[in-house]
Structure formats: C-alpha cells, structure tokens
Design an enzyme around this catalytic site. Structure first.
Site, PDB file in Angstrom:
ATOM      1  N   HIS A   1       6.154  -9.773   5.208  1.00 52.73           N
ATOM      2  CA  HIS A   1       6.096  -8.417   4.647  1.00 52.73           C
ATOM      3  C   HIS A   1       5.833  -7.388   5.753  1.00 52.73           C
ATOM      4  O   HIS A   1       6.523  -6.363   5.840  1.00 52.73           O
ATOM      5  CB  HIS A   1       4.986  -8.390   3.589  1.00 52.73           C
ATOM      6  CG  HIS A   1       4.745  -7.073   2.944  1.00 52.73           C
ATOM      7  ND1 HIS A   1       5.103  -6.811   1.632  1.00 52.73           N
ATOM      8  CD2 HIS A   1       4.142  -5.949   3.398  1.00 52.73           C
ATOM      9  CE1 HIS A   1       4.744  -5.573   1.328  1.00 52.73           C
ATOM     10  NE2 HIS A   1       4.158  -5.026   2.384  1.00 52.73           N
ATOM     11  N   GLU A   2       4.841  -7.669   6.611  1.00 51.53           N
ATOM     12  CA  GLU A   2       4.500  -6.708   7.676  1.00 51.53           C
ATOM     13  C   GLU A   2       5.612  -6.621   8.719  1.00 51.53           C
ATOM     14  O   GLU A   2       5.912  -5.527   9.208  1.00 51.53           O
ATOM     15  CB  GLU A   2       3.158  -7.067   8.325  1.00 51.53           C
ATOM     16  CG  GLU A   2       1.969  -7.066   7.370  1.00 51.53           C
ATOM     17  CD  GLU A   2       1.836  -5.824   6.505  1.00 51.53           C
ATOM     18  OE1 GLU A   2       2.228  -4.725   6.935  1.00 51.53           O
ATOM     19  OE2 GLU A   2       1.336  -5.952   5.373  1.00 51.53           O
TER      20      GLU A   2
ATOM     21  N   LEU B   1       0.825  -1.213   0.000  1.00 51.17           N
ATOM     22  CA  LEU B   1       0.000   0.000   0.000  1.00 51.17           C
ATOM     23  C   LEU B   1       0.859   1.263   0.000  1.00 51.17           C
ATOM     24  O   LEU B   1       0.379   2.334  -0.361  1.00 51.17           O
ATOM     25  CB  LEU B   1      -0.950  -0.008   1.196  1.00 51.17           C
ATOM     26  CG  LEU B   1      -1.973  -1.152   1.205  1.00 51.17           C
ATOM     27  CD1 LEU B   1      -2.819  -1.101   2.464  1.00 51.17           C
ATOM     28  CD2 LEU B   1      -2.833  -1.137  -0.048  1.00 51.17           C
TER      29      LEU B   1
ATOM     30  N   HIS C   1       8.232  -4.298   7.449  1.00 51.94           N
ATOM     31  CA  HIS C   1       7.876  -2.884   7.620  1.00 51.94           C
ATOM     32  C   HIS C   1       8.321  -2.372   8.988  1.00 51.94           C
ATOM     33  O   HIS C   1       8.849  -1.267   9.108  1.00 51.94           O
ATOM     34  CB  HIS C   1       6.363  -2.678   7.500  1.00 51.94           C
ATOM     35  CG  HIS C   1       5.902  -2.432   6.103  1.00 51.94           C
ATOM     36  ND1 HIS C   1       6.368  -1.404   5.320  1.00 51.94           N
ATOM     37  CD2 HIS C   1       4.979  -3.086   5.351  1.00 51.94           C
ATOM     38  CE1 HIS C   1       5.770  -1.431   4.141  1.00 51.94           C
ATOM     39  NE2 HIS C   1       4.920  -2.445   4.136  1.00 51.94           N
TER      40      HIS C   1
END
Length: 185
Positions: A146-147, A105, A150
């Site tokens: 992925h998170e 996003l 971050h």
C-alpha cells in the site's frame, strides 16, 4: 532516532493530503539529501500517522512528494513492525493473493476489499542512508504494498474493480471531506 526514543515524539502533526490532491496522483521523487530536514520529515510523519491512528504513512500523504514511508503495523500473528524506508523498492510481492479490507488515511472513514499478495519485501535506506530490507507477511505485507503504491502515485482505490470500485466511488462522493476536483485541462 536515538535508541529508545519514541518515533514521532518530537514531530509535529501535519495536515493530510486527501483523495483528489494532485500530490497523491504523481510518482514521488528520490531522496538525495539525508540531512536534518529528512529526519524532521520522518518524525513528523510518525506524529501524523499516530494522530490519525494509522499503521503506515507515505510522504505524499503529508504533501511532500518524496519517496519515504513510515509504519507501525502488526502482521497476522500480531507481531509489531516499526520503522521507515527511504527510496523504497518493492522487490518481491508473491505468495497467494488475498482480498481484504483496506483503508487509507487519505480516504478517511472508507475501506474496500483490495487484492494484495500475502508476502512482500521492500529494500531501501534509513534516514541516515543505511541499507534496509523489510520483509512482511499478511497484514504487514498489505501495508508495505500500500505504501509503495502511494509513492508511485496510486491509492488503493485504483486497485479496486467492479462493484467494489463503484460502491467505493459512491462513498467518496458522499464523504464529508470530499471536494469536487476539476479534471486537468
């Protein structure tokens, strides 16, 4: 969240941090306050993730440098996984490594073949401080990794190499949301 409530239903959509925003490039802080502000952040993150049609969202993607992420993500068998993790630790990333399309996003409209393990385990806490362990396979394992990236200050583009990386960086410079960011002095 009360049992039966829809995540994000009471949340507000926050602006997304885009590639180049400094908050995306720094490791996030541990959460120490498990009060109403954290609950509000989680609700807002769900609302923002759904508004942007994502499957996961880290707090720094809404400009908050705390170790929190939310998810509503299917695995490869189309089983839905829904929840949040505070102070997550990726304790296992194993199994075969698969290269698959990955988007974010914070890099809207772009994706690139990114290598991830097909199994992942994340341990952490709920917004009320209860221990939680999340197991993922396939696409959901990709989401968990992925998170967690971050929250360490990394985006998937950092994992892309070779011609895929060069192509992705060219696409970033042409993206309508891209803005030139001066390197730190």
């Amino acid at each position: 969240m009360r049992h039966g409530s829809i995540p994000g239903a009471r949340g507000r959509v926050r602006p997304l941090s885009l590639l180049g925003d400094p908050v995306l490039g720094e490791p996030c802080e541990e959460v120490t306050d498990f009060g109403p502000e954290l609950a509000r952040l989680v609700e807002d993150m769900f609302a923002t993730m759904y508004a942007a049609q994502g499957v996961g969202l880290a707090a720094n993607q809404v400009g908050v440098p705390l170790r929190v992420f939310v998810y509503d993500c299917p695995d490869d068998e189309d089983v839905r996984h829904l929840g949040h993790v505070v102070n997550p630790r990726l304790v296992e990333a194993d199994g075969i490594v698969l290269r698959g399309p990955e988007g974010c996003l914070s890099l809207p409209g772009l994706e690139a073949g990114t290598e991830r393990h097909d199994h992942a385990v994340v341990e952490g806490l709920t917004m009320t401080g209860e221990p939680v362990t999340v197991h993922g396979t396939g696409f959901f394992a990709r989401c968990l990794q992925h998170e967690c990236d971050h929250l360490e200050g990394r985006v998937y583009a950092d994992r892309v190499t070779g011609w895929r990386r060069r192509r992705l960086l060219r696409q970033v410079t042409r993206a309508p949301w891209h803005r030139v960011v001066s390197p730190p002095a």
